[in-house]
Design an enzyme around this catalytic site. Structure first.
Site, PDB file in Angstrom:
ATOM      1  N   TYR A   1     -87.671   9.816 -12.091  1.00 28.60           N
ATOM      2  CA  TYR A   1     -88.861   9.137 -12.635  1.00 28.60           C
ATOM      3  C   TYR A   1     -88.988   7.419 -12.707  1.00 28.60           C
ATOM      4  CZ  TYR A   1     -87.988  14.013 -15.429  1.00 28.60           C
ATOM      5  OH  TYR A   1     -87.919  14.775 -15.630  1.00 28.60           O
TER       6      TYR A   1
ATOM      7  N   LYS B   1     -75.509  16.916  -7.777  1.00 28.19           N
ATOM      8  CA  LYS B   1     -75.984  17.685  -7.086  1.00 28.19           C
ATOM      9  C   LYS B   1     -75.561  16.974  -5.277  1.00 28.19           C
ATOM     10  CE  LYS B   1     -77.952  21.219  -5.795  1.00 28.19           C
ATOM     11  NZ  LYS B   1     -77.533  23.015  -5.807  1.00 28.19           N
TER      12      LYS B   1
ATOM     13  N   ASP C   1     -77.379  23.084 -11.010  1.00 28.49           N
ATOM     14  CA  ASP C   1     -77.170  24.623 -10.631  1.00 28.49           C
ATOM     15  C   ASP C   1     -76.523  25.578 -11.508  1.00 28.49           C
ATOM     16  OD1 ASP C   1     -75.681  24.331  -8.691  1.00 28.49           O
ATOM     17  OD2 ASP C   1     -77.362  25.269  -7.214  1.00 28.49           O
TER      18      ASP C   1
ATOM     19  N   ASP D   1     -82.878  15.168 -18.322  1.00 33.82           N
ATOM     20  CA  ASP D   1     -84.125  16.230 -19.590  1.00 33.82           C
ATOM     21  C   ASP D   1     -84.202  17.416 -18.620  1.00 33.82           C
ATOM     22  OD1 ASP D   1     -86.565  15.741 -20.178  1.00 33.82           O
ATOM     23  OD2 ASP D   1     -87.744  15.076 -18.897  1.00 33.82           O
TER      24      ASP D   1
ATOM     25  N   ASP E   1     -82.901  19.830 -22.195  1.00 32.80           N
ATOM     26  CA  ASP E   1     -84.168  20.655 -23.062  1.00 32.80           C
ATOM     27  C   ASP E   1     -83.399  22.146 -23.608  1.00 32.80           C
ATOM     28  OD1 ASP E   1     -85.845  18.722 -23.520  1.00 32.80           O
ATOM     29  OD2 ASP E   1     -86.863  18.795 -21.568  1.00 32.80           O
TER      30      ASP E   1
END
Length: 341
Positions: free
Chosen positions: A130, A175, A208, A232, A236
């Site tokens: 971002y 990751k 994941d 984020d 959520d």
């Protein structure tokens, strides 16, 4: 007498102003209890941008940075500004230039089914994917993901400190098996801090696999730390465990406090232009974000009273449409405020 706390109010777009309006009586209630505070409303959002061409002018940013102690923010995003420029230059600039590295997103256990989920997400708030650096060419698009050690360290230090104070496990989502440079930095700092905090049960987990485990059973998780993008997504998902985006709170802060204004509270949900102006927005996320702001300011009795009022109102069946009820935004706000002690 102590100088009053100055709180900047930025309603923004869509339902932002509607939910922020339900927080204003909470501020007045705190003032009536003896908390010295002042509020000033700023106009920055899509309406102001479309009328003037201004997003967040430098003079306003300097005013917020130097003359206010906190920001209470509604939401930004409006289909009349399809490229989202105003949202980036208002909210993302505030996060970045105020160095609000730590975005704290709790899932209050009183909102979860049978109160079995109690997860807190620590999301880095200023970098990663971002950072708005990239390019678009014919047949090719690039979004850079930038991570710096100071920001990574601030976020992880805050997460380890919180985990140590609560005696709860901490999981780093990453990751690094693929993103060897950026997430490799996260893992290096994480392992260093884990060695310095043997009292914290800390582990790294591929993002994941973590998402799969959360869906299967979220109860073993305590604190989750992540970069901007993964944080984020994870927060959520966690909002689903407590009733959805309408009830999810957040607060962003600068743990190293390089300036006066070092905290911004806002609900996790967006501006929801499809329901704006209809009284359908859920104010719970905003009111719980206000409680987080009270706690950050050291106003623990007010924070606890507001959270208890939300819990009691929901337990009594007060719900907006997104939670299966019929109350309007204003009616839900009243139902909560009626339970202030």
């Amino acid at each position: 007498m102590a100088q009053p706390i100055r709180i900047a109010l930025i309603p923004g777009d869509g339902v932002g102003g509607e939910v922020l309006a339900e927080a204003l009586p909470c501020l007045e209630w705190a003032r009536n209890r003896g908390r010295a505070l002042e509020t000033v409303t700023f106009p920055y959002g899509a309406d102001h941008y479309l009328a003037t061409g201004e997003t967040l002018p430098d003079s306003a940013f300097t005013d917020l940075r130097d003359h206010f102690d906190a920001i209470l923010f509604g939401a930004v995003g409006d289909p009349r500004v399809p490229d989202g420029r105003h949202a980036e230059e208002i909210l993302l600039r505030l996060r970045r230039d105020l160095e609000l590295t730590v975005n704290f997103r709790p899932c209050p256990p009183f909102l979860s089914v049978a109160r079995t989920v109690d997860i807190e997400v620590f999301r880095e708030n200023t970098e990663g994917s971002y950072c708005l650096q990239g390019s678009t060419e014919v047949g090719r698009a690039v979004d850079l993901s930038v991570h710096t050690e100071p920001a990574v360290r601030r976020l992880l230090q805050a997460a380890f400190a919180r985990a140590a104070s609560l005696g709860r496990p901490l999981t780093l989502a990453h990751k690094a098996n693929v993103l060897k440079h950026g997430h490799g930095l996260w893992m290096r700092v994480f392992e260093e801090l884990r060695a310095a905090h043997p009292e914290v049960n800390a582990r790294g987990m591929h993002a994941d696999a973590l998402l799969c485990a959360l869906v299967q059973d979220p109860t073993p998780f305590g604190l989750i730390a992540a970069d901007n993008y993964l944080g984020d997504l994870i927060s959520d998902l966690c909002a689903a465990f407590i009733g959805g985006m309408g009830v999810a709170p957040s607060i962003s802060f600068a743990p190293h406090r390089p300036h006066r204004c070092a905290v911004l509270a806002e609900p996790v949900h967006g501006s929801a232009p499809d329901i704006a102006g209809q009284g359908l927005a859920n104010p719970v996320g905003m009111l719980l974000s206000t409680a987080l702001l009270f706690r950050y300011l050291g106003w623990e009795p007010e924070a606890a009273a507001l959270e208890t009022a939300v819990s009691d109102a929901l337990a009594a069946g007060a719900k907006t449409r997104d939670l299966g009820g019929t109350l309007s935004t204003a009616a839900m706000g009243r139902a909560i405020r009626e339970r202030f002690s």
